[in-house]
Design an enzyme around this catalytic site. Structure first.
Site, short mmCIF file in Angstrom:
data_model
loop_
_atom_site.label_atom_id
_atom_site.label_comp_id
_atom_site.label_asym_id
_atom_site.label_seq_id
_atom_site.Cartn_x
_atom_site.Cartn_y
_atom_site.Cartn_z
N LYS A 76 0.81 -1.22 0.00
CA LYS A 76 0.00 0.00 0.00
C LYS A 76 0.85 1.28 0.00
CE LYS A 76 -2.50 -0.81 3.75
NZ LYS A 76 -2.33 -2.18 4.27
N GLY A 117 9.20 -6.33 -6.31
CA GLY A 117 8.78 -6.63 -7.67
C GLY A 117 8.67 -5.35 -8.48
N GLY A 119 6.36 -3.05 -9.08
CA GLY A 119 5.83 -1.82 -8.48
C GLY A 119 6.84 -1.20 -7.53
N ASP A 142 5.51 -14.07 -8.97
CA ASP A 142 4.93 -14.02 -10.32
C ASP A 142 5.97 -14.22 -11.43
OD1 ASP A 142 2.66 -13.37 -8.89
OD2 ASP A 142 2.75 -11.23 -9.36
N MET A 184 -1.78 -18.18 -8.38
CA MET A 184 -1.54 -16.74 -8.52
C MET A 184 -0.68 -16.44 -9.75
SD MET A 184 -0.94 -15.30 -4.69
CE MET A 184 -2.31 -14.85 -3.65
N GLY A 185 -0.25 -15.20 -9.84
CA GLY A 185 0.63 -14.79 -10.94
C GLY A 185 0.22 -13.50 -11.60
N ARG A 186 -0.89 -12.93 -11.12
CA ARG A 186 -1.49 -11.74 -11.75
C ARG A 186 -1.63 -11.94 -13.25
NH1 ARG A 186 -3.21 -8.21 -8.50
NH2 ARG A 186 -3.94 -6.81 -10.13
N ARG A 282 -14.50 -29.95 -9.34
CA ARG A 282 -14.15 -29.32 -8.06
C ARG A 282 -13.03 -28.30 -8.29
NH1 ARG A 282 -18.20 -31.47 -6.95
NH2 ARG A 282 -18.66 -32.92 -5.24
N ARG A 291 2.79 -18.08 -1.15
CA ARG A 291 3.71 -17.02 -0.75
C ARG A 291 4.40 -17.28 0.59
NH1 ARG A 291 0.75 -11.88 -2.33
NH2 ARG A 291 1.28 -11.19 -0.25
O1 F6P Z 1 2.29 -10.20 -6.93
C1 F6P Z 1 2.22 -11.28 -6.04
C2 F6P Z 1 0.79 -11.67 -5.81
O2 F6P Z 1 0.79 -12.79 -4.94
C3 F6P Z 1 -0.03 -11.96 -7.07
O3 F6P Z 1 0.27 -13.20 -7.63
C4 F6P Z 1 -1.43 -11.83 -6.55
O4 F6P Z 1 -2.35 -11.49 -7.56
C5 F6P Z 1 -1.30 -10.71 -5.54
O5 F6P Z 1 0.06 -10.64 -5.16
C6 F6P Z 1 -2.13 -10.90 -4.30
O6 F6P Z 1 -1.99 -9.76 -3.53
P1 F6P Z 1 -2.53 -9.64 -2.03
O7 F6P Z 1 -1.51 -10.28 -1.14
O8 F6P Z 1 -2.63 -8.18 -1.83
O9 F6P Z 1 -3.84 -10.35 -1.96
#
Ligand code: F6P
Length: 367
Positions: A76, A117, A119, A142, A184-186, A282, A291
């Site tokens: 943030k 990363g 950002g 990611d 995940m992976g955006r 499912r 993570r």
């Molecule tokens: O960029 C890492 C990541 O884990 C992405 O794969 C995922 O979309 C995002 O962060 C999730 O973010 P948060 O922890 O804010 O839910």
């Protein structure tokens, strides 16, 4: 150039291996340069608040295998565009970047290591342009950063997803079900693609290739006809159907974060498949399990190499750079070449060709 006091912060979403980098930077800075190491807490927020801790060989001695980050992190606190709740509940944004520069100066630091990363590194680059001697270290599950073969944290996430696939294989086969794993992976499909191949997925759907639902159904039917009435599907959270949009998470969208959350495409896909096929479906969403926890050996070694090389670069005054893996070496690349860029899986890559060559359906062909 002699470095006497260095700062380090971890920004953005956490991943396995962050503590290994903190440990490597601390040890190399003390052993090679006799420098003091200041850990800035809570990502860039610590540069606004001034909350820090001194890092020593003793205080970092047991953290190599520890998940998370002992410094804390946030996705943030961008000091250039800091989002806060106003008294009326609306969001107000403030530029605290001058305050952060003041904190850096007050701490009398010669260098700031920014572990993050895309950002976080972009913010790091902005601070470099404001006069702070920054060196970036590439982190993200990611694996979507330009100019490095791999980011640390990625391989551990792939292993976690692969382990989940192994488990879905056995239960899916026993029950004759279609099992979907959402990872995940955006907007990048690296985790889905590598863990899908490693986990023996029959179908892998990634953001870079918009899938056609008829191709997915065809694959499941072909397998059923061939005597395998079960299928395992790996889907990236950012995957989308041809002509469709990414699916946004139902949970609170993190207003202060200012970034849309992805999630739920696995359930959407299940609803599409159920309409067409007489097999139960499912869905498992792996989420933040990817993570957390201890880094695998690859990420421990990569993080240690990236951290130690970053200290060497600082000692040589090579700021405005990021340490990167260019197999087999660690090299320096310019932060300016990374800003605002995301590395996706190329649809013409060998990895995708390899997956399709062994019969994995990537959603773009009827096979
Ligand atoms: O960029 C890492 C990541 O884990 C992405 O794969 C995922 O979309 C995002 O962060 C999730 O973010 P948060 O922890 O804010 O839910």
């Amino acid at each position: 150039m002699a470095i006497q006091r260095v700062g380090i912060l971890t920004g953005g979403g956490d991943c396995s291996g962050l503590n290994g980098v903190i440990r490597a930077v601390t040890r190399a800075a003390i052993i090679q340069c006799d420098a003091k190491v200041i850990g800035i807490e809570g990502g860039f927020e610590g540069l606004i608040s001034g909350q820090t801790q001194e890092l020593t060989i003793r205080s970092t001695k047991d953290i190599l295998t520890l998940g998370g980050t002992i410094l804390g992190t946030t996705n943030k606190g961008n000091p250039f565009d800091y989002r806060e709740l106003d008294t009326d509940g609306s969001i107000k944004t403030t530029d605290y970047s001058d305050k952060a520069v003041e904190t850096f100066k007050a701490l009398k630091l010669d260098c700031l290591f920014v572990v993050g990363g895309e950002g976080t590194l972009e913010i790091g680059y902005k601070f470099y342009k404001k006069g702070i001697p920054v060196i970036g270290i590439p982190k993200t599950i990611d694996n979507d950063l330009e100019k490095t073969d791999y980011t640390f944290g990625f391989q551990t996430a792939v292993q976690v997803a692969c382990d989940a696939m192994d488990r879905l294989q056995t239960t899916g086969k026993s029950h004759h079900r279609v099992m979907i794993l959402e990872v995940m992976g955006r907007n990048a499909g690296w985790i889905a693609l590598e863990a899908g191949i490693a986990g023996g997925a029959h179908i892998i759907l990634i953001p870079e290739i918009e899938y056609k639902i008829e191709n997915v159904i065809k694959k499941i039917q072909l397998r059923k006809k061939g005597g395998s009435p079960f299928s395992i599907i790996m889907i990236a959270e950012g995957a989308k159907q041809k002509g469709g949009d990414t699916i946004k998470a139902q949970e609170a969208a993190g207003r202060l974060q200012g970034v849309e959350k992805l999630g739920g495409v696995g359930f959407y896909l299940a609803s599409q498949i159920e309409k067409e096929i007489d097999l139960e479906v499912r869905t498992t969403v792996l989420g933040h399990i990817q993570r957390g926890g201890s880094p695998n050996s690859f990420d421990r070694v990569l993080g240690t190499r990236l951290g130690s090389f970053a200290v060497d670069a600082a000692a040589q005054g090579k700021f405005g750079t990021m340490t990167a893996l260019k197999t087999p070496d660690i090299v320096l690349v310019d932060l300016k070449d990374l800003a605002g860029k995301v590395r996706s899986v190329s649809v013409d890559s060998q990895l995708i060709a390899c997956a399709e060559s062994i019969g994995i359906n990537m959603g773009r062909k009827a096979m």
